[in-house]
Design an enzyme around this catalytic site. Sequence first.
Site, PDB file in Angstrom:
ATOM      1  CG  ASN A 257      -9.352   8.617   3.537  1.00  9.78           C
ATOM      2  OD1 ASN A 257      -9.889   7.415   3.925  1.00  9.78           O
ATOM      3  ND2 ASN A 257      -9.662  10.152   2.640  1.00  9.78           N
TER       4      ASN A 257
ATOM      5  CG  HIS B 151      -9.690   3.619  10.890  1.00 15.21           C
ATOM      6  ND1 HIS B 151     -10.356   3.231   8.918  1.00 15.21           N
ATOM      7  CD2 HIS B 151     -10.705   3.634  11.963  1.00 15.21           C
ATOM      8  CE1 HIS B 151     -12.301   3.621  10.315  1.00 15.21           C
ATOM      9  NE2 HIS B 151     -12.108   3.171  12.009  1.00 15.21           N
TER      10      HIS B 151
ATOM     11  CG  ASN C 156     -20.304   9.029  -2.121  1.00 12.35           C
ATOM     12  OD1 ASN C 156     -20.396   8.272  -3.626  1.00 12.35           O
ATOM     13  ND2 ASN C 156     -19.631   8.513  -1.004  1.00 12.35           N
TER      14      ASN C 156
ATOM     15  CB  SER D 265     -18.954   3.110   1.587  1.00  7.97           C
ATOM     16  OG  SER D 265     -18.301   2.705   2.524  1.00  7.97           O
TER      17      SER D 265
ATOM     18  CB  CYS E 150      10.708  -2.813  24.963  1.00  4.43           C
ATOM     19  SG  CYS E 150       9.691  -3.024  23.487  1.00  4.43           S
TER      20      CYS E 150
ATOM     21  CB  CYS F 144      10.329  -1.457  19.949  1.00  2.93           C
ATOM     22  SG  CYS F 144      10.048  -0.254  20.510  1.00  2.93           S
TER      23      CYS F 144
ATOM     24  NE  ARG G 174      -3.851  -0.206   1.581  1.00  2.00           N
ATOM     25  CZ  ARG G 174      -4.382  -0.232   3.025  1.00  2.00           C
ATOM     26  NH1 ARG G 174      -4.954  -1.143   3.783  1.00  2.00           N
ATOM     27  NH2 ARG G 174      -5.610   1.098   2.961  1.00  2.00           N
TER      28      ARG G 174
ATOM     29  N   GLY H 133     -16.773  11.248   0.778  1.00  2.00           N
ATOM     30  CA  GLY H 133     -16.141  10.217   0.001  1.00  2.00           C
ATOM     31  C   GLY H 133     -15.893   9.153   0.834  1.00  2.00           C
TER      32      GLY H 133
HETATM   33  C1  BV8 Z   1     -13.393  -1.745  16.450  1.00  2.00           C
HETATM   34  C2  BV8 Z   1      -7.111   1.020   8.352  1.00  2.00           C
HETATM   35  C3  BV8 Z   1     -14.539  -2.632  18.286  1.00  2.00           C
HETATM   36  C4  BV8 Z   1      -6.882   0.004   8.134  1.00  2.00           C
HETATM   37  C5  BV8 Z   1      -9.996   0.715   8.602  1.00  2.00           C
HETATM   38  C6  BV8 Z   1     -21.047  -2.367  14.462  1.00  2.00           C
HETATM   39  C7  BV8 Z   1     -22.023  -2.886  13.629  1.00  2.00           C
HETATM   40  C8  BV8 Z   1     -21.072  -3.939  12.160  1.00  2.00           C
HETATM   41  C9  BV8 Z   1     -20.130  -4.176  12.463  1.00  2.00           C
HETATM   42  C10 BV8 Z   1     -19.018  -3.341  13.320  1.00  2.00           C
HETATM   43  C11 BV8 Z   1     -19.821  -2.750  14.406  1.00  2.00           C
HETATM   44  N1  BV8 Z   1     -18.923  -2.511  15.228  1.00  2.00           N
HETATM   45  C12 BV8 Z   1     -18.091  -2.327  15.073  1.00  2.00           C
HETATM   46  C13 BV8 Z   1     -18.129  -3.633  13.961  1.00  2.00           C
HETATM   47  C14 BV8 Z   1     -16.577  -4.753  13.197  1.00  2.00           C
HETATM   48  C15 BV8 Z   1     -16.365  -3.394  12.510  1.00  2.00           C
HETATM   49  C16 BV8 Z   1     -17.057  -2.435  11.261  1.00  2.00           C
HETATM   50  O1  BV8 Z   1     -17.725  -1.851  11.206  1.00  2.00           O
HETATM   51  N2  BV8 Z   1     -17.347  -3.760  10.231  1.00  2.00           N
HETATM   52  C17 BV8 Z   1     -17.991  -3.380   9.192  1.00  2.00           C
HETATM   53  C18 BV8 Z   1     -17.388  -3.742   7.346  1.00  2.00           C
HETATM   54  C19 BV8 Z   1     -19.301  -4.275   9.129  1.00  2.00           C
HETATM   55  N3  BV8 Z   1     -15.546  -1.854  12.812  1.00  2.00           N
HETATM   56  C20 BV8 Z   1     -13.917  -2.492  13.419  1.00  2.00           C
HETATM   57  O2  BV8 Z   1     -13.790  -3.700  13.452  1.00  2.00           O
HETATM   58  C21 BV8 Z   1     -13.672  -1.070  14.485  1.00  2.00           C
HETATM   59  N4  BV8 Z   1     -13.094  -1.502  15.748  1.00  2.00           N
HETATM   60  O3  BV8 Z   1     -15.507  -1.993  16.546  1.00  2.00           O
HETATM   61  O4  BV8 Z   1     -13.749  -1.897  17.140  1.00  2.00           O
HETATM   62  C22 BV8 Z   1     -14.939  -3.935  18.553  1.00  2.00           C
HETATM   63  C23 BV8 Z   1     -13.570  -4.412  18.749  1.00  2.00           C
HETATM   64  C24 BV8 Z   1     -13.927  -6.320  18.639  1.00  2.00           C
HETATM   65  C25 BV8 Z   1     -14.862  -6.858  18.723  1.00  2.00           C
HETATM   66  C26 BV8 Z   1     -16.050  -5.512  18.282  1.00  2.00           C
HETATM   67  C27 BV8 Z   1     -15.465  -4.210  18.089  1.00  2.00           C
HETATM   68  C28 BV8 Z   1     -12.576  -0.911  13.381  1.00  2.00           C
HETATM   69  C29 BV8 Z   1     -12.776  -0.036  12.103  1.00  2.00           C
HETATM   70  C30 BV8 Z   1     -11.445   0.274  11.606  1.00  2.00           C
HETATM   71  C31 BV8 Z   1     -10.758  -0.863  10.276  1.00  2.00           C
HETATM   72  N5  BV8 Z   1      -9.626  -0.660   9.552  1.00  2.00           N
HETATM   73  N6  BV8 Z   1      -8.460   1.037   8.001  1.00  2.00           N
HETATM   74  C32 BV8 Z   1      -6.952  -0.836   5.959  1.00  2.00           C
HETATM   75  O5  BV8 Z   1      -7.019   0.273   5.848  1.00  2.00           O
HETATM   76  O6  BV8 Z   1      -6.200  -0.896   5.880  1.00  2.00           O
HETATM   77  S1  BV8 Z   1     -11.357   0.149   7.671  1.00  2.00           S
HETATM   78  C33 BV8 Z   1     -10.928   0.947   6.169  1.00  2.00           C
HETATM   79  O7  BV8 Z   1     -12.379   0.907   5.494  1.00  2.00           O
HETATM   80  C34 BV8 Z   1     -11.193   2.735   5.515  1.00  2.00           C
HETATM   81  O8  BV8 Z   1     -10.208   2.841   7.058  1.00  2.00           O
HETATM   82  C35 BV8 Z   1     -12.365   2.545   5.710  1.00  2.00           C
HETATM   83  O9  BV8 Z   1     -13.733   2.881   7.095  1.00  2.00           O
HETATM   84  C36 BV8 Z   1     -12.780   1.647   5.219  1.00  2.00           C
HETATM   85  C37 BV8 Z   1     -13.712   1.856   3.782  1.00  2.00           C
HETATM   86  O10 BV8 Z   1     -14.383   2.599   4.014  1.00  2.00           O
HETATM   87  P1  BV8 Z   1     -14.212   3.607   2.973  1.00  2.00           P
HETATM   88  O11 BV8 Z   1     -13.464   4.682   3.284  1.00  2.00           O
HETATM   89  O12 BV8 Z   1     -14.943   4.548   2.880  1.00  2.00           O
HETATM   90  O13 BV8 Z   1     -13.907   3.491   1.699  1.00  2.00           O
HETATM   91  P2  BV8 Z   1     -15.013   2.552   0.504  1.00  2.00           P
HETATM   92  O14 BV8 Z   1     -13.891   2.653  -0.887  1.00  2.00           O
HETATM   93  O15 BV8 Z   1     -15.802   1.641   1.046  1.00  2.00           O
HETATM   94  O16 BV8 Z   1     -16.123   3.878  -0.065  1.00  2.00           O
HETATM   95  C38 BV8 Z   1     -15.762   4.768  -0.368  1.00  2.00           C
HETATM   96  C39 BV8 Z   1     -16.617   5.944  -1.180  1.00  2.00           C
HETATM   97  O17 BV8 Z   1     -16.171   6.850  -1.880  1.00  2.00           O
HETATM   98  C40 BV8 Z   1     -17.917   5.455  -2.276  1.00  2.00           C
HETATM   99  O18 BV8 Z   1     -19.302   5.846  -1.912  1.00  2.00           O
HETATM  100  C41 BV8 Z   1     -17.423   6.401  -3.519  1.00  2.00           C
HETATM  101  O19 BV8 Z   1     -19.184   6.239  -4.339  1.00  2.00           O
HETATM  102  C42 BV8 Z   1     -16.875   7.386  -2.803  1.00  2.00           C
HETATM  103  N7  BV8 Z   1     -15.557   8.203  -3.597  1.00  2.00           N
HETATM  104  C43 BV8 Z   1     -15.725   7.501  -5.149  1.00  2.00           C
HETATM  105  N8  BV8 Z   1     -14.620   8.771  -5.829  1.00  2.00           N
HETATM  106  C44 BV8 Z   1     -15.120   9.833  -5.216  1.00  2.00           C
HETATM  107  C45 BV8 Z   1     -16.395   9.192  -4.028  1.00  2.00           C
HETATM  108  N9  BV8 Z   1     -15.975  10.422  -3.376  1.00  2.00           N
HETATM  109  C46 BV8 Z   1     -16.659  11.504  -3.182  1.00  2.00           C
HETATM  110  N10 BV8 Z   1     -15.321  11.994  -4.426  1.00  2.00           N
HETATM  111  C47 BV8 Z   1     -14.582  10.829  -5.448  1.00  2.00           C
HETATM  112  N11 BV8 Z   1     -14.244  10.809  -6.025  1.00  2.00           N
HETATM  113 ZN    ZN Z   2       8.363  -1.417  22.007  1.00  2.00          ZN
END
Ligand code: BV8
Ligand code: ZN
Length: 247
Positions: free
Chosen positions: A108, A125, A220, A196, A157, A154, A76, A194
Amino acid sequence: MSAQHPLVTEQMRERVRRARRVFVLTGAGVSAESGVPTFRGGGGTAVWKGMPFSLISSAEMLERDLPAVWEWFDYRRSVLGSLQPNPAHLALARWQNLFETFTLATQNIDGLHRAAGSRDVLELHGNIWQARCAICGARRDLRAGDDNVRPPVCCECGGLMRPDVVLFGEMLPEGVFEHAAQRAGECDLCFVIGTSALVYPAAALPEIARRAGAYVIEINPELTPLSGECQAVIKGRAGEVLPLFDS
Ligand code: BV8
Ligand code: ZN
């Protein structure tokens, strides 16, 4: 105010002119025009070696195969390395000085908001250009040294370091979400740009703003689960739409 544009109504301009406390949430879409690939609605699709995003970017994978997680984020970084902020990032950086309070929260990890000059960005994130020790929590800027040891070790440590990003199943950085939620709950104008809006708890922030009575504008090209909650939906690309608000 620049010329009228069908996507941006006078009512929206008026809201921006009168706004005092502004909250912005961004997702991958704000970086799309910089060339950063989006995730297309969270974790389903296979992105890396046949693994879906929600697996390779998960706490489970970190436990199971840390080197594989490093390989994924090194890839990435190789994609991101040469990419620059676009007019959307630059507009948001300009906005930070225009309001009584301005809060920019992003999902992001690409660091492009900071690169555009935005200060105090709430990186919900984490940041792909940083590593964090899994033992003592010490952080290291991966652009500083040319340390290609993987996993990095590290200096404090001797523990193994992991990418300083929030993986699925992991909690967000201490206090960052709480600070964002507080600001979302106090704002009078909220932009959702931007995203989803499928990943929680980040996707809850515009709902917090809405419930607190804020005027919510979504930008969006496509509708999202949040669109129905918003007072205004601008179906356009962030890099083209945001500069239209410039006075
Ligand atoms: C957590 C870093 C406590 C790593 C990322 C409640 C309900 C259901 C599920 C859950 C819930 N609570 C927790 C969960 C689980 C999970 C979750 O949400 N799962 C989802 C999939 C259902 N959440 C977690 O695990 C979070 N932690 O809750 O901890 C906990 C702990 C244990 C158990 C339970 C709870 C942590 C979530 C963070 C994960 N890390 N990123 C990496 O990057 O590799 S998430 C990553 O994906 C991004 O950071 C971002 O959040 C997500 C992607 O979404 P978007 O950024 O919106 O991107 P996407 O491509 O989807 O959409 C792009 C949009 O842009 C589109 O709509 C498109 O139309 C639009 N677009 C395109 N071009 C343009 C545009 N808009 C404007 N201009 C343009 N030109
Ligand atoms: Zn350390």
